[in-house]
Motif scaffolding. Sequence first.
Motif, PDB file in Angstrom:
ATOM      1  N   GLN A   1       0.821  -1.203   0.000  1.00 30.81           N
ATOM      2  CA  GLN A   1       0.000   0.000   0.000  1.00 30.81           C
ATOM      3  C   GLN A   1       0.859   1.259   0.000  1.00 30.81           C
ATOM      4  OE1 GLN A   1      -2.454  -0.487   3.446  1.00 30.81           O
ATOM      5  NE2 GLN A   1      -3.898  -1.833   2.398  1.00 30.81           N
ATOM      6  N   ALA A   2       1.929   1.254   0.759  1.00 29.96           N
ATOM      7  CA  ALA A   2       2.801   2.428   0.803  1.00 29.96           C
ATOM      8  C   ALA A   2       3.406   2.688  -0.567  1.00 29.96           C
ATOM      9  CB  ALA A   2       3.899   2.220   1.844  1.00 29.96           C
ATOM     10  N   ASP A   3       3.794   1.624  -1.294  1.00 29.86           N
ATOM     11  CA  ASP A   3       4.356   1.786  -2.625  1.00 29.86           C
ATOM     12  C   ASP A   3       3.314   2.337  -3.597  1.00 29.86           C
ATOM     13  OD1 ASP A   3       5.365  -0.096  -5.382  1.00 29.86           O
ATOM     14  OD2 ASP A   3       6.575   1.479  -4.475  1.00 29.86           O
ATOM     15  N   ASP A   4       2.064   1.886  -3.482  1.00 29.82           N
ATOM     16  CA  ASP A   4       0.990   2.379  -4.340  1.00 29.82           C
ATOM     17  C   ASP A   4       0.742   3.870  -4.128  1.00 29.82           C
ATOM     18  OD1 ASP A   4       0.585  -0.039  -5.524  1.00 29.82           O
ATOM     19  OD2 ASP A   4      -1.245  -0.524  -4.432  1.00 29.82           O
ATOM     20  N   ARG A   5       1.084   4.376  -2.968  1.00 29.66           N
ATOM     21  CA  ARG A   5       0.845   5.779  -2.653  1.00 29.66           C
ATOM     22  C   ARG A   5       2.016   6.670  -3.048  1.00 29.66           C
ATOM     23  NH1 ARG A   5      -3.355   7.357   1.241  1.00 29.66           N
ATOM     24  NH2 ARG A   5      -2.249   9.191   0.628  1.00 29.66           N
ATOM     25  N   SER A   6       3.102   6.093  -3.538  1.00 30.38           N
ATOM     26  CA  SER A   6       4.232   6.916  -3.951  1.00 30.38           C
ATOM     27  C   SER A   6       3.820   7.751  -5.165  1.00 30.38           C
ATOM     28  CB  SER A   6       5.461   6.055  -4.258  1.00 30.38           C
ATOM     29  OG  SER A   6       5.214   5.225  -5.360  1.00 30.38           O
ATOM     30  N   VAL A   7       4.331   8.952  -5.224  1.00 27.43           N
ATOM     31  CA  VAL A   7       3.969   9.883  -6.293  1.00 27.43           C
ATOM     32  C   VAL A   7       4.968   9.727  -7.437  1.00 27.43           C
ATOM     33  CG1 VAL A   7       3.582  12.300  -6.895  1.00 27.43           C
ATOM     34  CG2 VAL A   7       2.991  11.474  -4.610  1.00 27.43           C
ATOM     35  N   VAL A   8       4.433   9.541  -8.643  1.00 25.98           N
ATOM     36  CA  VAL A   8       5.282   9.352  -9.822  1.00 25.98           C
ATOM     37  C   VAL A   8       5.045  10.478 -10.828  1.00 25.98           C
ATOM     38  CG1 VAL A   8       5.474   6.853  -9.596  1.00 25.98           C
ATOM     39  CG2 VAL A   8       3.593   7.816 -10.904  1.00 25.98           C
ATOM     40  N   LEU A   9       6.080  10.763 -11.578  1.00 27.56           N
ATOM     41  CA  LEU A   9       6.037  11.749 -12.649  1.00 27.56           C
ATOM     42  C   LEU A   9       5.519  11.041 -13.894  1.00 27.56           C
ATOM     43  CD1 LEU A   9       6.880  14.669 -13.383  1.00 27.56           C
ATOM     44  CD2 LEU A   9       9.142  13.759 -13.899  1.00 27.56           C
ATOM     45  N   ILE A  10       4.525  11.609 -14.561  1.00 28.94           N
ATOM     46  CA  ILE A  10       3.944  10.973 -15.750  1.00 28.94           C
ATOM     47  C   ILE A  10       3.955  11.930 -16.933  1.00 28.94           C
ATOM     48  CG2 ILE A  10       2.478   9.383 -14.446  1.00 28.94           C
ATOM     49  CD1 ILE A  10       0.090  11.297 -15.102  1.00 28.94           C
TER      50      ILE A  10
ATOM     51  N   HIS B   1      -3.982  20.248  -2.289  1.00 31.79           N
ATOM     52  CA  HIS B   1      -4.069  18.789  -2.436  1.00 31.79           C
ATOM     53  C   HIS B   1      -2.825  18.145  -1.826  1.00 31.79           C
ATOM     54  CE1 HIS B   1      -4.685  14.863  -4.210  1.00 31.79           C
ATOM     55  NE2 HIS B   1      -5.871  15.264  -4.661  1.00 31.79           N
ATOM     56  N   PRO B   2      -2.984  17.122  -0.966  1.00 35.85           N
ATOM     57  CA  PRO B   2      -1.813  16.502  -0.331  1.00 35.85           C
ATOM     58  C   PRO B   2      -0.823  15.868  -1.318  1.00 35.85           C
ATOM     59  CG  PRO B   2      -3.851  15.357   0.302  1.00 35.85           C
ATOM     60  CD  PRO B   2      -4.233  16.552  -0.505  1.00 35.85           C
ATOM     61  N   VAL B   3      -1.294  15.369  -2.451  1.00 36.39           N
ATOM     62  CA  VAL B   3      -0.392  14.774  -3.443  1.00 36.39           C
ATOM     63  C   VAL B   3       0.465  15.856  -4.091  1.00 36.39           C
ATOM     64  CG1 VAL B   3      -0.265  13.462  -5.607  1.00 36.39           C
ATOM     65  CG2 VAL B   3      -1.853  12.758  -3.815  1.00 36.39           C
ATOM     66  N   HIS B   4      -0.106  17.037  -4.317  1.00 30.26           N
ATOM     67  CA  HIS B   4       0.676  18.154  -4.864  1.00 30.26           C
ATOM     68  C   HIS B   4       1.802  18.506  -3.897  1.00 30.26           C
ATOM     69  CE1 HIS B   4       1.680  21.880  -6.918  1.00 30.26           C
ATOM     70  NE2 HIS B   4       1.622  22.487  -5.745  1.00 30.26           N
ATOM     71  N   SER B   5       1.457  18.628  -2.637  1.00 29.69           N
ATOM     72  CA  SER B   5       2.458  18.981  -1.631  1.00 29.69           C
ATOM     73  C   SER B   5       3.567  17.946  -1.564  1.00 29.69           C
ATOM     74  CB  SER B   5       1.780  19.122  -0.267  1.00 29.69           C
ATOM     75  OG  SER B   5       2.705  19.503   0.704  1.00 29.69           O
ATOM     76  N   ARG B   6       3.217  16.666  -1.567  1.00 27.55           N
ATOM     77  CA  ARG B   6       4.224  15.599  -1.529  1.00 27.55           C
ATOM     78  C   ARG B   6       5.113  15.633  -2.765  1.00 27.55           C
ATOM     79  NH1 ARG B   6       0.544  10.955  -0.888  1.00 27.55           N
ATOM     80  NH2 ARG B   6       2.154   9.807  -1.971  1.00 27.55           N
ATOM     81  N   PHE B   7       4.522  15.796  -3.939  1.00 24.43           N
ATOM     82  CA  PHE B   7       5.308  15.824  -5.174  1.00 24.43           C
ATOM     83  C   PHE B   7       6.306  16.977  -5.160  1.00 24.43           C
ATOM     84  CE2 PHE B   7       5.887  17.629  -9.448  1.00 24.43           C
ATOM     85  CZ  PHE B   7       6.582  16.582 -10.027  1.00 24.43           C
ATOM     86  N   VAL B   8       5.829  18.154  -4.830  1.00 25.34           N
ATOM     87  CA  VAL B   8       6.688  19.343  -4.860  1.00 25.34           C
ATOM     88  C   VAL B   8       7.820  19.230  -3.838  1.00 25.34           C
ATOM     89  CG1 VAL B   8       6.715  21.841  -4.457  1.00 25.34           C
ATOM     90  CG2 VAL B   8       4.875  20.814  -5.792  1.00 25.34           C
ATOM     91  N   LYS B   9       7.499  18.786  -2.637  1.00 23.87           N
ATOM     92  CA  LYS B   9       8.528  18.682  -1.602  1.00 23.87           C
ATOM     93  C   LYS B   9       9.499  17.543  -1.874  1.00 23.87           C
ATOM     94  CE  LYS B   9       5.687  20.495   2.160  1.00 23.87           C
ATOM     95  NZ  LYS B   9       4.979  20.080   3.388  1.00 23.87           N
ATOM     96  N   GLU B  10       8.974  16.351  -2.216  1.00 21.15           N
ATOM     97  CA  GLU B  10       9.830  15.176  -2.347  1.00 21.15           C
ATOM     98  C   GLU B  10      10.563  15.109  -3.681  1.00 21.15           C
ATOM     99  OE1 GLU B  10       7.269  11.820  -1.641  1.00 21.15           O
ATOM    100  OE2 GLU B  10       6.759  12.518   0.374  1.00 21.15           O
ATOM    101  N   ARG B  11       9.903  15.457  -4.767  1.00 20.93           N
ATOM    102  CA  ARG B  11      10.500  15.267  -6.087  1.00 20.93           C
ATOM    103  C   ARG B  11      11.183  16.532  -6.617  1.00 20.93           C
ATOM    104  NH1 ARG B  11       8.575  10.472  -8.255  1.00 20.93           N
ATOM    105  NH2 ARG B  11      10.533  10.423  -9.338  1.00 20.93           N
TER     106      ARG B  11
END
Length: 135
Positions: A13-22, A63-73
Amino acid sequence: MLLTLALLPLSVQADDRSVVLIAHPQGSSPALTRDTTRAIFAMRQRSWPDGQAARVFVLPNSHPVHSRFVKERLTVYPHQLQLAWDRMVFSGTGQAPSQVNSQPEMLERVATTPGAIGYLEREYLDDRVQVITME
């Protein structure tokens, strides 16, 4: 052994939640550097390395996914990215990326827009888009 099996669903589940660049499946590069990716999302670089025009799609700042992408990637904060977009829009030197409201909408827009780039959680991926690795 039992503990390992009990933890297996959590790791999947944790892997499914990882944010990927598409990206759109045709054209574009299968890999980008962090600097190039940051420049594209900051709207400073308006084309892919091969010269094709880049169409950037983002989720709302809240959006939490936006925040994660910007911070992590991208290794910047969402407010820093927003400031860069606002500066270009208000000065007339550029425009902000196209905003979508959800991850399914992100998938649809990237899949159907030539030159598109975006991001989403791995669980939303399908074969209509390509995953871009960051070097």
